[in-house]
Design an enzyme around this catalytic site. Structure first.
Site, short mmCIF file in Angstrom:
data_model
loop_
_atom_site.label_atom_id
_atom_site.label_comp_id
_atom_site.label_asym_id
_atom_site.label_seq_id
_atom_site.Cartn_x
_atom_site.Cartn_y
_atom_site.Cartn_z
N ASP A 147 -13.34 40.31 15.16
CA ASP A 147 -13.86 38.98 14.79
C ASP A 147 -15.08 39.12 13.88
O ASP A 147 -15.78 40.13 13.92
CB ASP A 147 -14.31 38.22 16.05
N ARG A 197 -7.92 38.61 8.31
CA ARG A 197 -7.79 37.26 8.88
C ARG A 197 -8.76 36.37 8.13
O ARG A 197 -9.98 36.55 8.21
CB ARG A 197 -8.15 37.28 10.37
P1 FDA Z 1 -11.74 22.48 9.23
O1 FDA Z 1 -12.66 22.38 10.40
O2 FDA Z 1 -12.34 22.86 7.92
O3 FDA Z 1 -10.99 21.09 9.05
C1 FDA Z 1 -10.14 20.84 7.93
C2 FDA Z 1 -8.96 19.96 8.32
O4 FDA Z 1 -8.11 20.67 9.23
C3 FDA Z 1 -9.32 18.70 9.06
O5 FDA Z 1 -9.67 17.65 8.18
C4 FDA Z 1 -8.03 18.40 9.82
O6 FDA Z 1 -7.06 17.85 8.96
C5 FDA Z 1 -7.56 19.78 10.21
N1 FDA Z 1 -8.13 20.12 11.52
C6 FDA Z 1 -9.16 20.92 11.74
N2 FDA Z 1 -9.40 21.01 13.05
C7 FDA Z 1 -8.52 20.24 13.67
C8 FDA Z 1 -8.28 19.93 15.03
N3 FDA Z 1 -9.05 20.41 16.00
N4 FDA Z 1 -7.27 19.10 15.32
C9 FDA Z 1 -6.50 18.57 14.34
N5 FDA Z 1 -6.70 18.85 13.03
C10 FDA Z 1 -7.69 19.66 12.70
N6 FDA Z 1 -14.79 31.84 12.88
C11 FDA Z 1 -15.71 32.83 12.73
O7 FDA Z 1 -16.83 32.59 12.31
N7 FDA Z 1 -15.37 34.13 13.06
C12 FDA Z 1 -14.12 34.46 13.51
O8 FDA Z 1 -13.88 35.64 13.78
C13 FDA Z 1 -13.15 33.43 13.65
N8 FDA Z 1 -11.90 33.69 14.11
C14 FDA Z 1 -10.94 32.71 14.08
C15 FDA Z 1 -9.63 33.03 14.41
C16 FDA Z 1 -8.64 32.06 14.31
C17 FDA Z 1 -7.21 32.43 14.63
C18 FDA Z 1 -8.97 30.73 13.87
C19 FDA Z 1 -7.91 29.68 13.71
C20 FDA Z 1 -10.27 30.42 13.59
C21 FDA Z 1 -11.27 31.38 13.70
N9 FDA Z 1 -12.61 31.07 13.43
C22 FDA Z 1 -13.53 32.11 13.32
C23 FDA Z 1 -13.03 29.66 13.30
C24 FDA Z 1 -12.98 29.19 11.83
O9 FDA Z 1 -13.93 29.90 11.09
C25 FDA Z 1 -13.27 27.68 11.70
O10 FDA Z 1 -14.53 27.39 12.23
C26 FDA Z 1 -12.25 26.78 12.38
O11 FDA Z 1 -10.95 27.29 12.30
C27 FDA Z 1 -12.25 25.40 11.71
O12 FDA Z 1 -11.85 25.47 10.36
P2 FDA Z 1 -10.41 25.00 9.86
O13 FDA Z 1 -10.12 25.73 8.60
O14 FDA Z 1 -9.44 25.22 10.96
O15 FDA Z 1 -10.51 23.44 9.60
#
Ligand code: FDA
Length: 302
Positions: A129, A179
């Site tokens: 991570d 990732r």
């Molecule tokens: P973001 O929060 O930018 O939202 C964009 C859009 O996605 C929203 O407008 C909505 O449409 C959709 N969406 C997002 N969240 C949703 C929800 N809960 N329900 C429904 N729709 C939603 N971080 C880190 O700092 N170190 C790490 O090692 C990891 N590891 C990691 C592993 C995996 C498998 C994942 C999926 C995530 C991580 N993260 C992480 C967390 C990552 O950095 C991030 O904070 C979250 O995934 C949120 O970003 P998103 O790109 O998912 O959507």
């Protein structure tokens, strides 16, 4: 606070939605059910920023048993057992001792080696991570060194970091499995983009680098825009479903996870478990207010 939360049914339900339990015994059936649904898994034993050597050793012992238990669960689930392992563990080097003073990085690197050696025996993958930016250089160096022996070892890359695109190019050129996530910590403007549009643009730039050149990119995002971009880039670069995978957190966008699987795409669910769930949830909320909306949104998204 932790005790109070578990006594309130609604908040206890929220915890259960995002954390698969406090023990391995609770975690394994959750992982097995996800495998049965056609999804792959990556399991995180919760804990970070360990300041005690005993705790780091206990985390290593837990991960060694976890690797065995996940490998056993995988064998009991029918389905194609491909070259790409369906089970993986995700770990934080700060939980393995990275923050134990001057010797911390060396202790964490040694523990990482121990876990990779076990994982390779059981056909299990490992991803490291990404934590706060003060650990990034040590983490990338530990992964670089370990990859000499374990070339399948992966690392998470946070696109909110200004250095992300450069890192993506270097890691992809070295053949590293990456990732790609946006990043979840509160970081200063000197090292990280602050505006959402900038973070998204960085994600898209890194994604293009990975989809053009990298081995097995892992798109860790729930964002429909990032998922659509990944699908378009995969088609453009002639990548088949087995050449990359999507990743989402346990309890988030379950319907979308199933949809991607039903369309033939590889999807891995990141599942946290352990007694340290309070820190996992609360730190995410406290460090970055946007994460509160992130968890709340998940409760209304069916
Ligand atoms: P973001 O929060 O930018 O939202 C964009 C859009 O996605 C929203 O407008 C909505 O449409 C959709 N969406 C997002 N969240 C949703 C929800 N809960 N329900 C429904 N729709 C939603 N971080 C880190 O700092 N170190 C790490 O090692 C990891 N590891 C990691 C592993 C995996 C498998 C994942 C999926 C995530 C991580 N993260 C992480 C967390 C990552 O950095 C991030 O904070 C979250 O995934 C949120 O970003 P998103 O790109 O998912 O959507």
């Amino acid at each position: 606070m932790k005790r109070a939360i578990t006594r309130v049914p609604v908040t206890a339900a929220v915890v259960r939605r995002f954390v698969a339990g406090e023990t391995r015994a609770e975690l394994v059936p959750v992982a097995r059910a996800l495998l049965e649904s056609g999804r792959a898994v990556s399991v995180d034993f919760l804990g970070e920023y360990t300041t005690d050597r005993g705790q780091a050793d206990a985390a290593v012992a837990e991960y060694l048993s976890l690797i065995d238990d996940l490998a056993e669960a995988d064998h009991t689930v029918p389905g194609a057992h491909s070259d790409i392992p369906r089970v993986e563990v995700s770990l934080k080097l700060s939980a393995l001792g990275q923050s134990l003073g001057q010797d911390g990085p060396a202790i964490a690197a040694e523990n990482l080696h121990k876990l990779c050696a076990k994982a390779v025996e059981r056909h299990v993958w490992v991803t490291v991570d990404a934590e706060d930016h003060s650990t990034t250089a040590d983490t990338l160096e530990a992964v670089r060194q370990a990859r000499a022996e374990f070339p399948w070892l992966a690392v998470a890359l946070q696109t909110y970091l200004r250095q992300a695109e450069g890192n993506a190019r270097d890691l992809a050129a070295a053949g590293t499995r990456i990732r790609l996530c946006k990043g979840a910590y509160q970081e200063p403007g000197t090292v990280a983009y602050q505006r959402r549009a900038e973070v998204d643009a960085s994600y898209l730039r890194c994604l293009a680098v990975l989809m053009h050149t990298a081995w097995y990119p892992m798109i860790a995002s729930h964002d429909p825009a990032m998922i659509a971009a990944a699908l378009a880039l995969a088609a453009e670069n002639n990548r088949k479903p087995g050449d990359f995978e999507f990743q989402m957190l346990y309890g988030i966008r379950d319907a979308e996870q199933r949809r991607l699987v039903s369309e033939g795409h590889a999807l891995r669910v990141y599942i946290p478990y352990g007694t340290q769930w309070y820190g996992y949830l609360m730190r995410r909320l406290a460090e970055r207010p946007a994460n509160l909306a992130f968890f709340l949104r998940a409760l209304t998204d069916r």
